[in-house]
Design a protein around this motif. Structure first.
Motif, PDB file in Angstrom:
ATOM      1  N   ARG A  17       0.825  -1.213   0.000  1.00  0.00           N
ATOM      2  CA  ARG A  17       0.000   0.000   0.000  1.00  0.00           C
ATOM      3  C   ARG A  17       0.860   1.265   0.000  1.00  0.00           C
ATOM      4  N   PHE A  18       1.881   1.284   0.853  1.00  0.00           N
ATOM      5  CA  PHE A  18       2.646   2.513   1.027  1.00  0.00           C
ATOM      6  C   PHE A  18       3.925   2.586   0.198  1.00  0.00           C
ATOM      7  N   PHE A  19       4.496   1.446  -0.186  1.00  0.00           N
ATOM      8  CA  PHE A  19       5.788   1.492  -0.868  1.00  0.00           C
ATOM      9  C   PHE A  19       5.699   1.344  -2.389  1.00  0.00           C
ATOM     10  N   LEU A  28      -6.409   4.738   9.384  1.00  0.00           N
ATOM     11  CA  LEU A  28      -6.745   3.421   9.906  1.00  0.00           C
ATOM     12  C   LEU A  28      -8.061   2.863   9.363  1.00  0.00           C
ATOM     13  N   ARG A  29      -9.151   3.601   9.463  1.00  0.00           N
ATOM     14  CA  ARG A  29     -10.470   3.088   9.033  1.00  0.00           C
ATOM     15  C   ARG A  29     -10.502   2.824   7.532  1.00  0.00           C
ATOM     16  N   ASN A  30      -9.811   3.632   6.765  1.00  0.00           N
ATOM     17  CA  ASN A  30      -9.723   3.406   5.332  1.00  0.00           C
ATOM     18  C   ASN A  30      -9.004   2.085   5.047  1.00  0.00           C
ATOM     19  N   LEU A  31      -7.920   1.839   5.762  1.00  0.00           N
ATOM     20  CA  LEU A  31      -7.172   0.587   5.593  1.00  0.00           C
ATOM     21  C   LEU A  31      -7.998  -0.610   6.048  1.00  0.00           C
ATOM     22  N   GLU A  32      -8.779  -0.434   7.104  1.00  0.00           N
ATOM     23  CA  GLU A  32      -9.652  -1.513   7.588  1.00  0.00           C
ATOM     24  C   GLU A  32     -10.640  -1.919   6.494  1.00  0.00           C
ATOM     25  N   ALA A  33     -11.265  -0.943   5.866  1.00  0.00           N
ATOM     26  CA  ALA A  33     -12.225  -1.228   4.797  1.00  0.00           C
ATOM     27  C   ALA A  33     -11.532  -1.858   3.589  1.00  0.00           C
ATOM     28  N   ALA A  41      -5.338  -5.204  14.397  1.00  0.00           N
ATOM     29  CA  ALA A  41      -4.213  -5.823  13.680  1.00  0.00           C
ATOM     30  C   ALA A  41      -3.490  -4.789  12.825  1.00  0.00           C
ATOM     31  N   ILE A  42      -4.253  -3.938  12.156  1.00  0.00           N
ATOM     32  CA  ILE A  42      -3.659  -2.917  11.297  1.00  0.00           C
ATOM     33  C   ILE A  42      -2.935  -1.878  12.145  1.00  0.00           C
ATOM     34  N   ARG A  43      -3.559  -1.460  13.246  1.00  0.00           N
ATOM     35  CA  ARG A  43      -2.961  -0.454  14.133  1.00  0.00           C
ATOM     36  C   ARG A  43      -1.612  -0.934  14.676  1.00  0.00           C
ATOM     37  N   LEU A  44      -1.557  -2.200  15.088  1.00  0.00           N
ATOM     38  CA  LEU A  44      -0.298  -2.742  15.615  1.00  0.00           C
ATOM     39  C   LEU A  44       0.825  -2.654  14.581  1.00  0.00           C
TER      40      LEU A  44
END
Length: 153
Positions: A17-19, A28-33, A41-44
Motif C-alpha cells: 500500500r505505502f511502498f 486506519l479506518r480506510n485501511l480496515e475497509a 491488527a492494522i494499528r499494531l
C-alpha cells in the motif's frame, strides 16, 4: 516468496500500500475497509512501522494519516523489493525489449495496491514496434480489469 520472509499478511499489505507509491497516504479506518481486517491488527503494524521510522504520520482533523518515509535509509531497498514482488520490473523489461528501440519510458498514475481505480499512462519515446503495442494493449487492459496485476496477499 515475500510470504516466507514476512509472515504477517497485514504487514505485506501495508508494504504494498505505502511502498508502491510513496505519495500515498491513508488512515486506519480506510485501511480496515480496504484490507477487510480488524483495526487492531492494522494499528499494531502501523505502530511498528512508524516506530521503526518507515512510516510517518500527520493528524488532519480527527484522522491520523500514514505515508512512507522516503528519507528512511531502507526506503529505496524496500521499494525495490515490493516492485520485484509484484513483477513490474519484469513486465517493463519484457515489453521494452519487444517494443523496438526505446529511448525513454515513463509510467505514471501507478496506484497503490492495484491499477484498478484509474488508467496508467505510458509515455514511450523511440522507434516503436506499433504492431506489438497494438497487440499488447488489450491484453494489459484485460489483466487490469480482472485484477491480475498483483499477487494475492
Amino acid at each position: 516468496m515475500i510470504e516466507i520472509l514476512i509472515s504477517s499478511k497485514t504487514r505485506i499489505k501495508l508494504l504494498l500500500r505505502f511502498f508502491l507509491n510513496s505519495d500515498t497516504k491513508s488512515y486506519l479506518r480506510n485501511l480496515e475497509a480496504e484490507f477487510g481486517e480488524s483495526t487492531n491488527a492494522i494499528r499494531l503494524e502501523l505502530n511498528k512501522f512508524e516506530k521503526a521510522g518507515m512510516l510517518i504520520s500527520e493528524v488532519e482533523g480527527n484522522r491520523k494519516y500514514f505515508k512512507a518515509n522516503t528519507r528512511h535509509p531502507l526506503f529505496q531497498d524496500i521499494n525495490n523489493i515490493v516492485f520485484k514482488y509484484i513483477g513490474l520490473d519484469w513486465i517493463v523489461d519484457y515489453v521494452a525489449k519487444r517494443l523496438g528501440h526505446l529511448q525513454m519510458v515513463y509510467l505514471t498514475d501507478l496506484l497503490p495496491m492495484a491499477l484498478t481505480a484509474s488508467q496508467s499512462t505510458w509515455f514511450l519515446s523511440g522507434e516503436i514496434n506499433e504492431a506489438f503495442l497494438k497487440e499488447l494493449l488489450p491484453k494489459g487492459e484485460e489483466k487490469i480489469e480482472q485484477g491480475d496485476q498483483l499477487p494475492d496477499c
